[in-house]
Design a protein around this motif. Sequence first.
Motif, PDB file in Angstrom:
ATOM      1  N   PHE A 366      47.534 -65.942  22.812  1.00  0.00           N
ATOM      2  CA  PHE A 366      46.279 -65.993  23.966  1.00  0.00           C
ATOM      3  C   PHE A 366      45.868 -67.531  23.831  1.00  0.00           C
ATOM      4  O   PHE A 366      45.519 -68.068  23.107  1.00  0.00           O
ATOM      5  N   VAL A 367      45.636 -68.005  25.370  1.00  0.00           N
ATOM      6  CA  VAL A 367      45.011 -69.388  25.360  1.00  0.00           C
ATOM      7  C   VAL A 367      43.750 -69.084  26.365  1.00  0.00           C
ATOM      8  O   VAL A 367      43.997 -68.529  27.472  1.00  0.00           O
ATOM      9  N   HIS A 368      42.901 -69.666  25.900  1.00  0.00           N
ATOM     10  CA  HIS A 368      41.516 -69.632  26.692  1.00  0.00           C
ATOM     11  C   HIS A 368      41.261 -70.972  27.087  1.00  0.00           C
ATOM     12  O   HIS A 368      41.484 -72.079  26.602  1.00  0.00           O
ATOM     13  N   GLY A 369      40.518 -71.147  28.310  1.00  0.00           N
ATOM     14  CA  GLY A 369      40.046 -72.635  28.899  1.00  0.00           C
ATOM     15  C   GLY A 369      40.899 -72.710  30.023  1.00  0.00           C
ATOM     16  O   GLY A 369      40.721 -73.909  30.674  1.00  0.00           O
ATOM     17  N   LEU A 370      41.835 -71.724  30.282  1.00  0.00           N
ATOM     18  CA  LEU A 370      42.941 -72.061  31.365  1.00  0.00           C
ATOM     19  C   LEU A 370      41.953 -71.810  33.120  1.00  0.00           C
ATOM     20  O   LEU A 370      40.939 -71.323  33.174  1.00  0.00           O
ATOM     21  N   MET A 371      42.800 -72.435  33.522  1.00  0.00           N
ATOM     22  CA  MET A 371      42.158 -72.315  35.196  1.00  0.00           C
ATOM     23  C   MET A 371      41.993 -71.013  35.604  1.00  0.00           C
ATOM     24  O   MET A 371      42.890 -70.146  35.524  1.00  0.00           O
ATOM     25  N   GLY A 372      40.968 -70.856  36.365  1.00  0.00           N
ATOM     26  CA  GLY A 372      40.472 -69.156  36.750  1.00  0.00           C
ATOM     27  C   GLY A 372      39.749 -68.533  35.763  1.00  0.00           C
ATOM     28  O   GLY A 372      39.476 -67.306  36.195  1.00  0.00           O
ATOM     29  N   GLU A 373      39.581 -69.041  34.664  1.00  0.00           N
ATOM     30  CA  GLU A 373      38.999 -68.272  33.673  1.00  0.00           C
ATOM     31  C   GLU A 373      37.556 -67.882  33.676  1.00  0.00           C
ATOM     32  O   GLU A 373      36.831 -68.889  34.469  1.00  0.00           O
ATOM     33  N   THR A 374      37.171 -66.649  33.852  1.00  0.00           N
ATOM     34  CA  THR A 374      35.547 -66.159  33.814  1.00  0.00           C
ATOM     35  C   THR A 374      35.307 -65.433  32.685  1.00  0.00           C
ATOM     36  O   THR A 374      36.123 -65.212  31.953  1.00  0.00           O
ATOM     37  N   LYS A 375      34.174 -64.944  32.806  1.00  0.00           N
ATOM     38  CA  LYS A 375      33.639 -64.002  31.526  1.00  0.00           C
ATOM     39  C   LYS A 375      34.646 -62.578  31.515  1.00  0.00           C
ATOM     40  O   LYS A 375      34.697 -62.074  30.710  1.00  0.00           O
ATOM     41  N   GLU A 376      34.860 -62.327  32.845  1.00  0.00           N
ATOM     42  CA  GLU A 376      35.689 -61.401  33.194  1.00  0.00           C
ATOM     43  C   GLU A 376      37.168 -61.017  31.963  1.00  0.00           C
ATOM     44  O   GLU A 376      37.544 -60.411  31.820  1.00  0.00           O
ATOM     45  N   GLY A 413      42.645 -82.566  33.038  1.00  0.00           N
ATOM     46  CA  GLY A 413      41.655 -82.715  34.030  1.00  0.00           C
ATOM     47  C   GLY A 413      40.919 -81.627  34.459  1.00  0.00           C
ATOM     48  O   GLY A 413      39.910 -81.403  35.389  1.00  0.00           O
ATOM     49  N   ASN A 414      41.611 -80.210  34.218  1.00  0.00           N
ATOM     50  CA  ASN A 414      41.307 -79.174  34.621  1.00  0.00           C
ATOM     51  C   ASN A 414      40.840 -77.913  33.616  1.00  0.00           C
ATOM     52  O   ASN A 414      40.861 -76.941  34.067  1.00  0.00           O
ATOM     53  N   ASP A 415      40.266 -78.617  32.541  1.00  0.00           N
ATOM     54  CA  ASP A 415      39.793 -77.737  31.321  1.00  0.00           C
ATOM     55  C   ASP A 415      38.497 -77.535  31.451  1.00  0.00           C
ATOM     56  O   ASP A 415      37.873 -77.525  30.119  1.00  0.00           O
ATOM     57  N   ALA A 416      37.766 -77.485  32.232  1.00  0.00           N
ATOM     58  CA  ALA A 416      36.384 -77.527  32.290  1.00  0.00           C
ATOM     59  C   ALA A 416      36.006 -76.038  31.561  1.00  0.00           C
ATOM     60  O   ALA A 416      34.651 -76.155  30.841  1.00  0.00           O
ATOM     61  N   ALA A 417      36.470 -75.150  31.721  1.00  0.00           N
ATOM     62  CA  ALA A 417      36.486 -73.750  31.380  1.00  0.00           C
ATOM     63  C   ALA A 417      36.380 -73.832  29.843  1.00  0.00           C
ATOM     64  O   ALA A 417      35.549 -72.820  28.915  1.00  0.00           O
ATOM     65  N   VAL A 418      36.947 -74.628  29.184  1.00  0.00           N
ATOM     66  CA  VAL A 418      36.766 -74.736  27.569  1.00  0.00           C
ATOM     67  C   VAL A 418      35.336 -74.715  27.207  1.00  0.00           C
ATOM     68  O   VAL A 418      34.722 -74.045  26.308  1.00  0.00           O
ATOM     69  N   GLU A 419      34.705 -75.665  27.620  1.00  0.00           N
ATOM     70  CA  GLU A 419      33.350 -75.863  27.188  1.00  0.00           C
ATOM     71  C   GLU A 419      32.156 -74.950  27.942  1.00  0.00           C
ATOM     72  O   GLU A 419      31.394 -74.586  27.512  1.00  0.00           O
ATOM     73  N   LYS A 420      32.519 -74.573  29.075  1.00  0.00           N
ATOM     74  CA  LYS A 420      31.769 -73.664  29.770  1.00  0.00           C
ATOM     75  C   LYS A 420      31.517 -72.357  29.228  1.00  0.00           C
ATOM     76  O   LYS A 420      30.508 -71.897  29.404  1.00  0.00           O
ATOM     77  N   HIS A 421      32.785 -71.781  28.780  1.00  0.00           N
ATOM     78  CA  HIS A 421      32.648 -70.343  28.098  1.00  0.00           C
ATOM     79  C   HIS A 421      32.893 -70.672  26.480  1.00  0.00           C
ATOM     80  O   HIS A 421      33.427 -69.518  25.965  1.00  0.00           O
ATOM     81  N   LYS A 422      32.541 -71.715  26.020  1.00  0.00           N
ATOM     82  CA  LYS A 422      32.648 -71.789  24.305  1.00  0.00           C
ATOM     83  C   LYS A 422      31.976 -70.709  23.441  1.00  0.00           C
ATOM     84  O   LYS A 422      32.633 -70.294  22.698  1.00  0.00           O
ATOM     85  N   LYS A 423      30.669 -70.148  24.214  1.00  0.00           N
ATOM     86  CA  LYS A 423      30.033 -69.538  23.293  1.00  0.00           C
ATOM     87  C   LYS A 423      30.750 -68.053  23.729  1.00  0.00           C
ATOM     88  O   LYS A 423      30.672 -67.130  22.723  1.00  0.00           O
ATOM     89  N   GLU A 424      31.257 -67.736  24.621  1.00  0.00           N
ATOM     90  CA  GLU A 424      31.808 -66.487  25.050  1.00  0.00           C
ATOM     91  C   GLU A 424      32.847 -66.195  24.398  1.00  0.00           C
ATOM     92  O   GLU A 424      33.424 -65.206  23.917  1.00  0.00           O
ATOM     93  N   PHE A 425      33.790 -67.435  24.262  1.00  0.00           N
ATOM     94  CA  PHE A 425      35.047 -67.650  23.539  1.00  0.00           C
ATOM     95  C   PHE A 425      34.800 -67.180  21.959  1.00  0.00           C
ATOM     96  O   PHE A 425      35.577 -66.441  21.496  1.00  0.00           O
ATOM     97  N   LEU A 426      33.864 -67.690  21.425  1.00  0.00           N
ATOM     98  CA  LEU A 426      33.683 -67.450  19.965  1.00  0.00           C
ATOM     99  C   LEU A 426      33.053 -65.985  19.713  1.00  0.00           C
ATOM    100  O   LEU A 426      33.587 -65.513  18.674  1.00  0.00           O
ATOM    101  N   ARG A 427      32.365 -65.298  20.629  1.00  0.00           N
ATOM    102  CA  ARG A 427      31.802 -64.008  20.523  1.00  0.00           C
ATOM    103  C   ARG A 427      33.170 -63.296  20.395  1.00  0.00           C
ATOM    104  O   ARG A 427      33.477 -62.265  19.787  1.00  0.00           O
ATOM    105  N   TYR A 428      33.991 -63.358  21.529  1.00  0.00           N
ATOM    106  CA  TYR A 428      34.924 -62.486  21.876  1.00  0.00           C
ATOM    107  C   TYR A 428      36.057 -62.704  20.707  1.00  0.00           C
ATOM    108  O   TYR A 428      36.522 -61.697  20.409  1.00  0.00           O
ATOM    109  N   LYS A 429      36.294 -63.736  19.924  1.00  0.00           N
ATOM    110  CA  LYS A 429      37.233 -64.175  19.142  1.00  0.00           C
ATOM    111  C   LYS A 429      36.618 -63.264  17.976  1.00  0.00           C
ATOM    112  O   LYS A 429      37.649 -62.531  17.262  1.00  0.00           O
TER     113      LYS A 429
END
Length: 559
Positions: A366-376, A413-429
């Motif tokens: 699985f790869v996170h931080g991709l374009m279009g990623e949301t909490k969903e 240049g389109n990886d803004a979701a990496v930092e935006k969802h960092k906390k969510e990513f760690l909780r989910y992992k």
Amino acid sequence: MKALIIDGYVDEPACFGVPPYISPYIRYLAGAMREQGIPAQDIFYSAIDSIRLSPKDHEKIIREADLVVIIAGMTVPGKYLRSTPINLQELHSISRTATGQVVLGGPIRLGFSSEGGKTASSLSGLGNAHCCGADVEAFVYDLLSDRKLSNPENIVERFRSVQEIGRWGKKGAFIIRQHPDYPNVMCELETYRGCGRRKHCSFCTEPFYGKPDHRPVDDVILEVQALSEEGAGHFRIGRQPDLLSYQAKDKGGDLPIPDPMTIESLYRGIRSVAPDLQVLHMDNANPATIAAFPDESKKILTTIVKYHTSGDVAAMGMESADPEVIRRNCLKVSPDEMFSAIGLVNEIGAKRGANGMPELLPGLNFVHGLMGETKETFRLNYEFLRKVIDSGLLLRRINIRQVMAFQGTPMFGNDAAVEKHKKEFLRYKEKVRKEIDLPMLRKVVPAGTILRNVLLEVNDGNTTFGRQMGSYPLLIGLPAKLETGHYMDVTVIDHGFRSITAIPYPVDINNAELGLLQRLPGVGKVMAAKIFRERPYKDTQEMISKTSLNAEILEHVKL
């Protein structure tokens, strides 16, 4: 002329070269050097970990070399048991130390980053080092056509041909004898590279290698033969995006039609030239190929299980279960297709094999931080994994990482979701580790499972860590300080999120530490203390009479 190859380690989606693995880059380079007339005895190999252990000794070697070639690059960095990839400071240090020509190559040509979730930056300021922008083995071959090692800037950079690596792979086989883990070295084998999709995943670096260049089956077999003659016994067919598409029939669509006969010829040929091999594993399989061509895929998977060694893993890139993320990033498989592929691999490979592991299981990426990623996205990914485990299907590994964006890919240049969802990513992992990984591992290797041929590798206090040689081997902790560098059978006694605890099988009752005796199935602290106090035992009868051990315990001990 003396040449030095420094292995800074590589980790790509379709190539691995971190100990105990040795990547094809190293062997191709050694072969290219030999073909240009440098004798094998003048071609030296050093892993970066070895340089760290004895920097003064290696400083002399680096200074004396006419040519120093550094192989490095992590495009999908992970965590490694006892090796650390080369860092920028070390690259600078080696470049400054060398008095001869320095060439840097491998996937590092695409950029450098120390961890996932960080954009890869281009290299600069490495002094006299030339960073090769194409295939380093071809560059070095052309550079050596002039024994004076003319200015690298005058060499036209190019990609090597399959005919060249067919020769270089065999001629460079000798270099494995210099690997610090030899003879316990895993040889990564290439069948082809480059992705044949018309439109690629947004983050993938495989397209930078151009169109797929499939090697002849006989070339791969002859390379295995050369490696086997040099003492190699561990192989992984890992350098390709999709093993099932090796020499597949391109009918103009996004997915070529698999050719089961080619895979049969490959595996049968490898077994014929290396009949005493200890490991034969695979790596990547495209789940879209399996879902689109189930009949052909079933034949190929059946062939693999027929000729391989157990504990094999078919790593499959799902990346995301979110339809919007799939669309935005041109991902290759839908959740339904992925589930179908997992089911087919389980159907063929879930039975337990000779080394105690299932024959062949899927691994998911699985790869996170991709374009279009949301909490969903995180909920959808978790629900997919929940569906897999609730269905009774097995997975060997679940790799969850954050995207590393490289220049030239749509993700750059389109990886803004990496930092935006960092906390969510760690909780989910963490949730996946606790609620999916742990119960899945208990199903894959239940307590009491005997795992064969575990190589003991690292001591950490009173714990010894080991792994079976293979593709994505399971990390095994033994609660005792044991001698490393040799193989041991073990019994599984407990499970972590991504590792297990085991004890030797059988336990040497007269010499085992008290802590090991306490971990024997059916033995507690009181009984372990009694066993410890009454030893040594001259035979089984004396042991039974003094301790009253039952048949269940006796099965796991020896005198």
